[in-house]
Write an enzyme that holds these catalytic residues in place. Structure first.
Site, PDB file in Angstrom:
ATOM      1  N   GLU A 258     -28.627   9.103 113.393  1.00 30.79           N
ATOM      2  CA  GLU A 258     -27.673   8.018 113.595  1.00 30.79           C
ATOM      3  C   GLU A 258     -27.950   6.800 112.713  1.00 30.79           C
ATOM      4  O   GLU A 258     -27.025   6.087 112.328  1.00 30.79           O
ATOM      5  CB  GLU A 258     -27.687   7.573 115.062  1.00 30.79           C
TER       6      GLU A 258
ATOM      7  N   THR B 182     -19.422   0.213 116.726  1.00 28.82           N
ATOM      8  CA  THR B 182     -20.495   1.110 117.162  1.00 28.82           C
ATOM      9  C   THR B 182     -21.774   0.297 117.155  1.00 28.82           C
ATOM     10  O   THR B 182     -22.061  -0.401 116.173  1.00 28.82           O
ATOM     11  CB  THR B 182     -20.627   2.317 116.210  1.00 28.82           C
TER      12      THR B 182
ATOM     13  N   ASP C  58     -14.449   4.944 112.097  1.00 31.86           N
ATOM     14  CA  ASP C  58     -14.174   6.258 112.677  1.00 31.86           C
ATOM     15  C   ASP C  58     -13.128   6.207 113.780  1.00 31.86           C
ATOM     16  O   ASP C  58     -12.927   7.175 114.502  1.00 31.86           O
ATOM     17  CB  ASP C  58     -15.465   6.879 113.224  1.00 31.86           C
TER      18      ASP C  58
END
Length: 278
Positions: free
Chosen positions: A63, A86, A81
């Protein structure tokens, strides 16, 4: 993390599997002078503290391209995305409900924190990729909150509640050791556990159609390969996840070596970068 369904969708995870009992040793007292029967040590699960630390580093390598997972409490960006911001140690997203749950938990524990004022905006953008009410200062305030041990603990607790604990429970129910439990955890982190075809539960369902897990009398290696095949299929359904190296050059490497307990030393690659844990 980036996933396609809200983590709260669907039924609760399965219960922990029962511990195996020793057979035949308690029926009678041992003969005088005979050696005592001893149980083989139980395999460590992913929830063993040292093994859990390995799991956190493995996920962080995929990640965040770093083994330093604790440095990610402050991480935040929109990676384009479709899930909004995020952030954090597991990639909580403003568009997939888990970030909202996290900030609500933090605020319940510490009212008036620097992120509390964003709760109305987080509720409004939930399920979208919008930043309305969050820009321009939300990323700066997230990084400020990440210096607070209470926010770090909230991230740990939500990671465990939504992702780690359900994965370990299901893995143990299926008779899988630490590697299988990790494969489940990594899948839930990326795909969530909702009802869509690429969610964790449906990845597992595809695997079950090909092989039985150990708890159903199947071979652990064969089942793991079936699960990883299903995982790769799910990843390839979305461009953002189409690089499958976190499976191909990491989890499958451990599987080919028969390292079902995720015992170091471990060597793997993600996105072409090499990692080692001794």
């Amino acid at each position: 993390m980036v996933h396609t369904s809200r983590p709260g969708d669907g039924p609760a995870p399965a219960s922990r599997r029962l511990f195996l009992a020793l057979a035949g040793v308690a029926a009678a007292a041992p003969l005088l002078g005979a050696p005592q029967a001893t149980a083989a040590p139980a395999a460590k699960g992913l929830d063993d503290p040292a093994t859990k630390e390995i799991a956190m580093k493995l996920v962080s390598s995929a990640e965040n391209s770093s083994l330093d997972w604790k440095a990610q409490y402050k991480y935040i960006e929109d990676i384009g995305d479709g899930r909004g911001y995020t952030a954090g140690i597991i990639g909580f997203c403003s568009g997939t409900h888990d970030m909202l749950d996290l900030v609500e938990l933090y605020t319940a524990r510490k009212p008036g924190n620097v992120l509390a004022k964003y709760l109305p905006a987080l509720r409004a953008v939930d399920g979208t990729d919008l930043h309305a009410g969050l820009d321009p200062n939300y990323p700066k305030d997230w990084r400020k909150a990440a210096q607070d041990s209470a926010f770090q603990q909230a991230q740990n607790d939500e990671r465990d509640r939504v992702y780690f604990d359900p994965a370990v429970r299901q893995g143990k129910t299926d008779g899988l050791r630490a590697l299988g439990q990790f494969a489940y955890y990594d899948a839930i982190v990326m795909h969530g556990d909702g009802s869509d075809p690429t969610s964790f539960r449906n990845i597992r369902k595809r695997a079950l159609a090909k092989a039985k897990p150990p708890a159903q009398g199947g071979d652990e290696s064969a089942y793991m390969n079936a699960f990883l095949d299903a995982r790769v299929w799910a990843m390839k359904q979305e461009e953002a996840h189409s690089d499958t190296s976190r499976v191909d050059t990491a989890q499958r490497v451990f599987l080919r070596k028969g390292n079902f307990d995720l015992e170091p030393p471990l060597d793997w690659k993600v996105y072409g970068d090499s990692y080692h844990l001794g």
